[in-house]
Design a protein around this motif. Structure first.
Motif, short mmCIF file in Angstrom:
data_model
loop_
_atom_site.label_atom_id
_atom_site.label_comp_id
_atom_site.label_asym_id
_atom_site.label_seq_id
_atom_site.Cartn_x
_atom_site.Cartn_y
_atom_site.Cartn_z
N TYR A 158 -15.45 81.63 -18.13
CA TYR A 158 -15.14 80.28 -18.54
C TYR A 158 -16.31 79.08 -18.07
N LYS A 173 -15.62 81.16 -22.86
CA LYS A 173 -14.11 81.43 -23.79
C LYS A 173 -13.04 80.52 -22.93
N GLU A 174 -12.34 79.49 -24.12
CA GLU A 174 -11.63 78.78 -23.72
C GLU A 174 -10.46 79.12 -22.33
N GLY A 175 -10.48 77.98 -21.83
CA GLY A 175 -9.26 77.65 -20.86
C GLY A 175 -7.95 77.40 -21.30
N LYS A 176 -7.54 77.27 -20.24
CA LYS A 176 -6.39 76.43 -20.42
C LYS A 176 -6.08 75.47 -21.54
N LYS A 177 -4.76 75.18 -21.71
CA LYS A 177 -4.15 74.16 -22.65
C LYS A 177 -3.05 73.91 -22.31
N LYS A 178 -2.43 72.39 -21.97
CA LYS A 178 -1.14 71.68 -21.84
C LYS A 178 -0.17 71.32 -22.65
#
Length: 178
Positions: A158, A173-178
């Motif tokens: 991350y 990797k892409e993190g969390k999205k809101k």
């Protein structure tokens, strides 16, 4: 099937090679490396070249050890003459390395510093506070030492924080999205 064993190993200038008991010893300006020889292969030194041959070409284990023994002897000759090196990078806020004698002091974000005692035959050089260069005549020992240091903080996908090889690519990797 690989035919690595058929190629003779050229002895580098400045390296002396001898066979004692059931091992081959290569001595050079970088160091001394010993290779335990398998009883399934024949090793001969002639005209500044080392040839390896399988005792029984019908035996599968003999053919396997033929190529493996040739590769180990090649690594010993190169290691004794030129040597091997690996570079490690420390990525992360506050991550740094320092050398105290033969002990590597690593700050890797834990509540304590990690102290790693370098094995005999491996030398470390701190290129910058976040880069370590390890050198050795023994390729196997060098790789083992580098992997043990890397295992303290493996790069995470991350943010990319951790200890990584200089030429290693860390897949992000892409993190969390809101």
């Amino acid at each position: 099937m690989s035919r690595v064993g058929k190629h003779p190993v050229e002895i580098i200038e400045g390296v002396s090679v001898e066979i004692k008991d059931s091992s081959l010893i290569a001595k050079g300006k970088v160091g001394e490396v010993s290779v335990k020889l398998s009883p399934l292969v024949d090793v001969k030194i002639e005209d500044n070249k080392i040839t390896v041959s399988a005792k029984d070409t019908e035996n599968k284990d003999s053919r396997i050890m033929w190529g493996t023994t040739r590769a180990l002897i090649n690594n010993a000759v190169i290691g004794a003459g030129v040597g091997f090196s690996k570079s490690l990078e420390l990525k992360g806020v506050g991550f740094k390395a320092a050398l105290k004698g033969s002990t590597l002091d690593l700050v890797l974000g834990f509540s304590h510093n990690v102290e790693y005692n370098l094995p005999e035959g491996v030398k470390a050089e701190i290129v910058s506070p976040t880069e370590i260069k390890l050198t050795s005549a023994n390729k196997e020992l060098l790789g083992l030492t580098a992997s043990e240091i890397r295992a303290y903080r493996v790069p995470e996908p991350y943010k990319g924080k951790g200890v990584k090889y200089k030429d290693e690519y860390v897949r992000r990797k892409e993190g969390k999205k809101k």
